[in-house]
Design a protein around this motif. Structure first.
Motif, PDB file in Angstrom:
ATOM      1  N   ALA A 123      44.830  33.436  43.684  1.00 57.37           N
ATOM      2  CA  ALA A 123      43.912  33.120  42.598  1.00 57.37           C
ATOM      3  C   ALA A 123      42.482  33.465  42.992  1.00 57.37           C
ATOM      4  O   ALA A 123      42.094  33.273  44.135  1.00 57.37           O
ATOM      5  N   PRO A 124      41.687  33.992  42.034  1.00 56.89           N
ATOM      6  CA  PRO A 124      40.317  34.339  42.381  1.00 56.89           C
ATOM      7  C   PRO A 124      39.491  33.107  42.718  1.00 56.89           C
ATOM      8  O   PRO A 124      39.382  32.194  41.912  1.00 56.89           O
TER       9      PRO A 124
ATOM     10  N   GLU B 165      37.135  41.331  33.959  1.00 60.15           N
ATOM     11  CA  GLU B 165      38.132  40.258  33.872  1.00 60.15           C
ATOM     12  C   GLU B 165      39.464  40.778  34.396  1.00 60.15           C
ATOM     13  O   GLU B 165      40.490  40.129  34.270  1.00 60.15           O
ATOM     14  N   CYS B 166      39.439  41.990  34.955  1.00 59.99           N
ATOM     15  CA  CYS B 166      40.686  42.577  35.428  1.00 59.99           C
ATOM     16  C   CYS B 166      41.063  41.972  36.772  1.00 59.99           C
ATOM     17  O   CYS B 166      40.220  41.670  37.615  1.00 59.99           O
ATOM     18  N   ARG B 167      42.354  41.793  36.951  1.00 57.66           N
ATOM     19  CA  ARG B 167      42.854  41.089  38.129  1.00 57.66           C
ATOM     20  C   ARG B 167      42.495  41.776  39.441  1.00 57.66           C
ATOM     21  O   ARG B 167      42.084  41.129  40.402  1.00 57.66           O
ATOM     22  N   GLU B 168      42.636  43.099  39.442  1.00 55.03           N
ATOM     23  CA  GLU B 168      42.336  43.844  40.667  1.00 55.03           C
ATOM     24  C   GLU B 168      40.887  43.626  41.104  1.00 55.03           C
ATOM     25  O   GLU B 168      40.587  43.452  42.282  1.00 55.03           O
TER      26      GLU B 168
ATOM     27  N   LYS C  44      40.341  40.242  42.586  1.00 54.80           N
ATOM     28  CA  LYS C  44      40.778  40.183  43.987  1.00 54.80           C
ATOM     29  C   LYS C  44      39.680  40.753  44.881  1.00 54.80           C
ATOM     30  O   LYS C  44      39.411  40.248  45.973  1.00 54.80           O
ATOM     31  N   ILE C  45      39.050  41.810  44.389  1.00 56.35           N
ATOM     32  CA  ILE C  45      37.977  42.433  45.176  1.00 56.35           C
ATOM     33  C   ILE C  45      36.790  41.470  45.330  1.00 56.35           C
ATOM     34  O   ILE C  45      36.219  41.327  46.409  1.00 56.35           O
ATOM     35  N   PHE C  46      36.435  40.795  44.239  1.00 59.66           N
ATOM     36  CA  PHE C  46      35.323  39.827  44.322  1.00 59.66           C
ATOM     37  C   PHE C  46      35.641  38.770  45.380  1.00 59.66           C
ATOM     38  O   PHE C  46      34.775  38.337  46.140  1.00 59.66           O
TER      39      PHE C  46
ATOM     40  N   LEU D 258      37.840  50.404  44.748  1.00 66.42           N
ATOM     41  CA  LEU D 258      37.581  50.042  43.358  1.00 66.42           C
ATOM     42  C   LEU D 258      38.469  50.873  42.437  1.00 66.42           C
ATOM     43  O   LEU D 258      38.471  52.104  42.526  1.00 66.42           O
ATOM     44  N   PRO D 259      39.206  50.236  41.537  1.00 67.21           N
ATOM     45  CA  PRO D 259      40.052  51.015  40.627  1.00 67.21           C
ATOM     46  C   PRO D 259      39.202  51.742  39.593  1.00 67.21           C
ATOM     47  O   PRO D 259      38.126  51.245  39.228  1.00 67.21           O
TER      48      PRO D 259
END
Ligand SMILES: Nc1ncnc2c1ncn2[C@@H]1O[C@H](COP(=O)(O)OP(=O)(O)OP(=O)(O)O)[C@@H](O)[C@H]1O
Ligand SMILES: [Mg+2]
Length: 365
Positions: free
Chosen positions: A12-13, A38-41, A44-46, A202-203
């Motif tokens: 979870a972020p 708001e993207c999940r990937e 995760k990076i944050f 980063l995607p």
């Protein structure tokens, strides 16, 4: 063996505790120190950024142009609590001879024009962070010097025989595939491993579910606010069109387009006709060829039909990516070189015209 692309692991972020979640009206808008997603990937990076910021680990940020690499570098520094400055260096924009003295400083008289001694950016970033942007462009000679600095935490100014201690956090970024650069012998493998202690990939925007809508609305609200004009909103069709487009220039391309739309808009509701042809023209579906269940009595010209089918698919991919061959190749799961060969062979070059300005690709089909 070199590792494949890096996956950031997280559940979870947890970044929400450190950063300020911004909620604007009905939008589920999430901001990590001004980085909207708001993207999940991305969340995760944050989370990884938040964790790594307070350490001294080197961070390597990867991602296509315009994906927000510089924003992430700034976030790392901001959350690091380090007292010194964030000093950015664009390694691709500075010629090799000058870059060496820019990074490490020089002594008076060490080269023609060195009329006085000067400290380099590593020293400027002492107790802070140095952001080495476009790191893949660094020459082999400087790569060796950089590796030494990373290992020994000392810099040797050009023309000097003494070493100066530095306490600098290093963040590097590139939009190139560094593993390919290593394989091709253009980037030192030892430096690659030294830099990617904490890799962050980063995607591209087209892979961030929901972010195009969110960012478009964010940029529109910001643009109407800064112009002090009426509050603009998008029609649902516009948001769908924007979401279907592949954004080869990523967030930067979207940001610039929305700013242009906001400036030119004559009514509060932004409708489809405000969109450029290359965004509006994107086909929603993929019905490229119609063929029945049985062949016609007189048969078909197999080769010609296959050729047409290929040309149509390539045309659609180029249209969707605003003429960007690399992104089109990715959409078609083809190597870029294979796609380029096909475009040449089929004489499709003339159908695609990419504007020189990276941010505003234009396609004539
Ligand atoms: N998630 C985001 N939220 C808000 N703005 C963003 C976001 N990502 C990028 N931007 C904006 O998009 C623009 C490009 O971002 P940035 O310069 O960080 O990209 P980059 O990956 O460093 O690009 P390049 O490889 O071309 O140097 C900037 O104006 C930045 O503020
Ligand atoms: Mg950048």
């Amino acid at each position: 063996m070199l590792p494949n692309s890096v996956q950031v692991e997280s559940s979870a972020p947890s970044f929400l505790s450190a950063a300020q979640p911004v909620s604007a009206g009905p939008l589920r808008q999430t901001s990590f120190i001004g980085i909207i997603s708001e993207c999940r990937e991305m969340q995760k990076i944050f989370n990884v950024v938040e964790k790594v910021a307070r350490t001294k680990s080197t961070v390597l940020i990867l991602g296509e142009s315009g994906t927000g690499k510089e924003l992430i570098a700034r976030a790392v520094h901001k959350l690091s609590g380090r007292q010194g400055r964030l000093v950015p260096v664009n390694c691709g924009a500075i010629p090799e001879e000058i870059l060496e003295s820019e990074l490490f400083g020089h002594e008076k008289g060490s080269f023609t024009g060195a009329i006085s001694s000067r400290i380099g950016r590593f020293q400027m970033a002492d107790c802070g962070t140095i952001f080495l942007d476009e790191i893949a462009e660094m020459s082999p000679k400087l790569q060796v010097k950089l590796l030494r600095v990373l290992q020994e935490h000392k810099v040797e100014p050009v023309g000097s025989t003494r070493f100066v201690d530095v306490d600098v956090r290093v963040v590097a970024a590139t939009n190139k595939n560094l593993i390919e650069e290593v394989k091709a012998g253009r980037f030192r493998e030892d430096l690659f491993y030294r830099l990617q202690v904490v890799p962050v990939e980063l995607p591209p925007l087209r892979e961030r579910s929901g972010d195009v809508r969110l960012l478009a609305q964010h940029f529109l609200a910001r643009a109407s606010k800064s112009a002090g004009a009426m509050e603009l909103t998008f029609s649902e069709e516009v948001l769908t069109r924007l979401s279907n487009y592949a954004w080869p220039g990523n967030v930067r391309e979207l940001e610039n387009l929305i700013e242009r739309i906001a400036v030119l808009s004559e009514s509060e509701k932004v409708t489809e006709d405000a969109l450029p042809e290359y965004v509006r023209g994107v086909a929603a579906e993929c019905n490229v060829i119609e063929i029945g269940d049985t062949l016609p009595a007189d048969g078909i010209d197999f080769n010609q039909l296959v050729e047409q089918f290929e040309a149509k698919l390539i045309g659609m991919a180029l249209q969707k990516t605003g003429g960007n061959k690399k992104a089109a190749a990715r959409l078609l799961r083809l190597n870029r070189t294979t796609l380029v060969e096909k475009i040449k062979k089929k004489g499709l070059e003339e159908q695609v015209e990419v504007s020189l300005e990276e941010d505003a690709p234009r396609v004539i089909l």
